[in-house]
Design a protein around this motif. Sequence first.
Motif, PDB file in Angstrom:
ATOM      1  N   UNK A  49    -102.506  51.169  19.769  1.00 49.93           N
ATOM      2  CA  UNK A  49    -102.528  50.088  18.775  1.00 49.93           C
ATOM      3  C   UNK A  49    -101.337  49.161  18.972  1.00 49.93           C
ATOM      4  N   UNK A  50    -101.374  47.976  18.348  1.00 50.89           N
ATOM      5  CA  UNK A  50    -100.201  47.093  18.413  1.00 50.89           C
ATOM      6  C   UNK A  50     -98.979  47.781  17.807  1.00 50.89           C
ATOM      7  N   UNK A  51     -97.795  47.373  18.232  1.00 48.29           N
ATOM      8  CA  UNK A  51     -96.566  47.989  17.727  1.00 48.29           C
ATOM      9  C   UNK A  51     -96.373  47.732  16.237  1.00 48.29           C
ATOM     10  N   UNK A  52     -96.988  46.692  15.723  1.00 48.61           N
ATOM     11  CA  UNK A  52     -96.923  46.406  14.288  1.00 48.61           C
ATOM     12  C   UNK A  52     -98.248  45.810  13.846  1.00 48.61           C
ATOM     13  N   UNK A  53     -98.529  45.961  12.546  1.00 50.41           N
ATOM     14  CA  UNK A  53     -99.739  45.371  11.974  1.00 50.41           C
ATOM     15  C   UNK A  53     -99.445  44.995  10.530  1.00 50.41           C
ATOM     16  N   UNK A  54    -100.407  44.411   9.854  1.00 47.77           N
ATOM     17  CA  UNK A  54    -100.174  44.008   8.468  1.00 47.77           C
ATOM     18  C   UNK A  54    -100.127  45.233   7.568  1.00 47.77           C
TER      19      UNK A  54
END
Length: 927
Positions: A275-280
């Motif tokens: 997954x992306x390193x950060x998300x909402x």
Amino acid sequence: MYRRKKLSENFINKFVELCAGKVSATQIDKFISETDKLLLDFYFTETSEANLLRLIQSQFDLSFFISDLLSYPHHLEVIISVSVHSNYLTDILVRNPEYFYWVVNPEILRFKPDEKYFNEVVKKSTDIFKSFDSKVNALKNVKKKEILRIGLRDFYRYDDLVAVTTELSQLASAISSKLFSLCYEEILNKYKIGKTNRKYCVIALGKLGAQELNYSSDIDLICFYDKNALINKKYYYNEIINETIKLFIETSTQITSNGYLYRIDFRLRPDGRNSPLANSISEYIRYYETRSEDWERQMLIKTGFLSGSKSLYKKFFDFKERIVFSSSANVTPFVQIKKLKQSIEQRAADEDNIKLSSGGIRDIEFSVQALQLVNGKKYPQVRAASTLNAMLALNKHKIITDKETLFLINTYKLYRRIEHYLQLMNDRQTHSIPENGELLEKIAFYLGYKNSSEFKSELNKIRKQVTEFYKSVMQSEEESAQQVSINFKDKLRARNNIEFLRTGKSLLGTKQFDSRTTEAFEKISKQLNDYLSKSSDPDLVLENLARIIKTVPLPKIWYDEFSDEKFFRLFLMMCEFSQKSVNKFFEDNFIKDDLLSRTCFDNLDEENFSIISLPQLHFRVCIQLLNKNINAQDSSTIISRYHFHKIQSIINKEKLSEHIGSNYFIAGLGSFGSEEMNFSSDIDLIFVVKELNKHNNVQKIFQTLLNKMKNEIKGTEIDCRLRPEGKSSYLVWDIDEYKKYVSNRARVWELQALTKCRFIEGEKKLFDELLQFFIRRVKNLDDKILKSEIIQMRTKLISTDETGFHIKRSKGGITDLDFIISYFMLKNISEMKKLIGSSVPDKLQKLSAVMDDKDAESIKQNYLFLKMIEVTIQNIFDFRTAKLPIDKLQLQKLSLQLGFESQEDFIRHFNEITLSNIRLFRKYIGE
């Protein structure tokens, strides 16, 4: 390596050689004698001696240094303590000898810092520099200096375990928070972004989140932001944050001549490495609510703010408190803890691993967390992130006894002191006690044992006691787990759903249902549990049931209706085997009434078509397919005729004849024209007018009509792409131009499309006129060209990038049969002209007259089988396209719905059908 109680001759010779001409003989003798006295209090070895010599050699002014050591005895004690206990701290002092006079200052050594102190030190150290690299280097210096001070205070027992781990955590938080801010500013500057109103938050997990950090711990973090948005009309905020994290990880972990900061780990984020390193924050909350594992929610016990927006952190923290410590309705969550522990122990083959082996730190932490999870809902105090604080809270509420509490606290502190000693020696993330040798002896001596044998013997006794305590905590959990026969994948989510269904209580509120509603649920709970225990996907059944009950105004009415066992079973089957029905349930409020009143089982004919919406129609078709009231071919006919009725009704309301007279017709093509529509089929129309140039605004008139169709029949794509020249041409065609096109330019695929052409409204003679030109053109078709173009079309339809078997487009699928049917229609147009625009079953019946009877029957049965698969896949999973599932559970559900005893039986039959279709295509069309 044996302990030395005096300096060796080798050391003395080297020391004398270093001091020659710099230090007096009297001072040399006094240094040796004073050092020998101090060595009695340490486990001093050859390694310690080498460290001591390195420390002396590194000094700028040896004469002053030796004189100072003799003048201030505690300075000599400090330098011997460092040389004995830590190669890591020795390296710091060798590289930075100036730190020595800072750290031996009594005010510094006895100073008890707080969070404010560390933040100020970090700020002051970085503010004096301008470049990013200089600021990072300053942070590394702060870390080394403070670790030296904390380590020495630890050796001298000026601090207890809580103070040491708190200081280590506050130091790491201050440095990491500052570094993240620097990286964020660096990325903003890179893209010339001044200010942004978007917010982010970095949260610490594990030991840093609980303020329990070791000397050489990894730092586990997750990061989220308020929402994604385009910044400066160029860069999305998620790209900025993810790039910041990459820079942050790289900068923190990179080893230079000045060392490194911290090992950073973002792998515990939702969905992990992929997954992306950060998300909402909304995406993270949705993940933890719907897809997270038990251990991931357990992990959230130890969370703490690191950097960014505190309001975002509070929002996440409040959510975390609800989801981690929610009430448990059926089973306790600790089966996962036992599995996780077993997995850890299998990986930790080293029995001397003080952290992971049986009876080690992890057993204490897991026992405490198990009790926290059980009791956290009732007693908020026990939710403490710190293990020691949690123990005290559990004791306060009499969940563990005074004796157990004292034992656990003392053992936990002992284990962590051993862990700290091991890590301070070489700045390595190790938890393994050596079987023998110098380090083992040093630990034993440092902890006050006579020798290493006594130390290890005592440690084994303690481990056994810890193991017994762990087993006593987990025993009740194991008994509870044995009572459960429903194989939920997400037990926490399942418990929450059952709690809601019973009481109306969600994670965000209190009980909403009255006692009568709860009693009504209890009456149906046995049948529900029986169904769930046999279900292939109990999580989904329960999730869909709860999702529906959340939207109905009076749940008791539904529970009362569910007392009809046959109806309730059908409803649960819908929750498991008809996701399309469930999703349609929320698109039209009348569907609730359709289901409760059972009108969804009424015949679907023109009388009903005029009063129900498309979602209602789809829902009724899905339910009747599920209940075996209709088959796949019936569903295609119903859906097609519903749209035919709706379109004809819209056309009649528009009164086209008032604008253009009767010289026009509207026809349907494709699956709509031949009554083969499924749930996601498009509608293809053609608009044809006689003497087009005599009618003003005719294009606009038909465009308005098309728009009204699209607005009134939402959920079905309606277009005119199959008209001559496709999208690039006018919407409405003149009949004469259309005939010329059919006669001269129409490709084989367009001729095939016209075999599915059905008259809808207008002048029927005009429609027949076009068909006559079509038939005339088809009679002159060359068989080789016909076959060649069909093969080309087939090749284009089958994408090389296609993954999985597409029921329609893949080789052996429905399209192969369509090609065979259309080929024989075009080839025998004189005999089959009456079948233009008729249904596929009618065409299949006629095929026996123009081809082998056995092959005709095979095509018919194969077609009906594949159509059943196509419609069933759309019904079960609410997929727009119909690909054969790869997932085992999905394949199992599909096989069950199609009446097969096993997946293997279904796949075997499916392969036979598709191979048969490929052979038939090859036989009649070619390769």
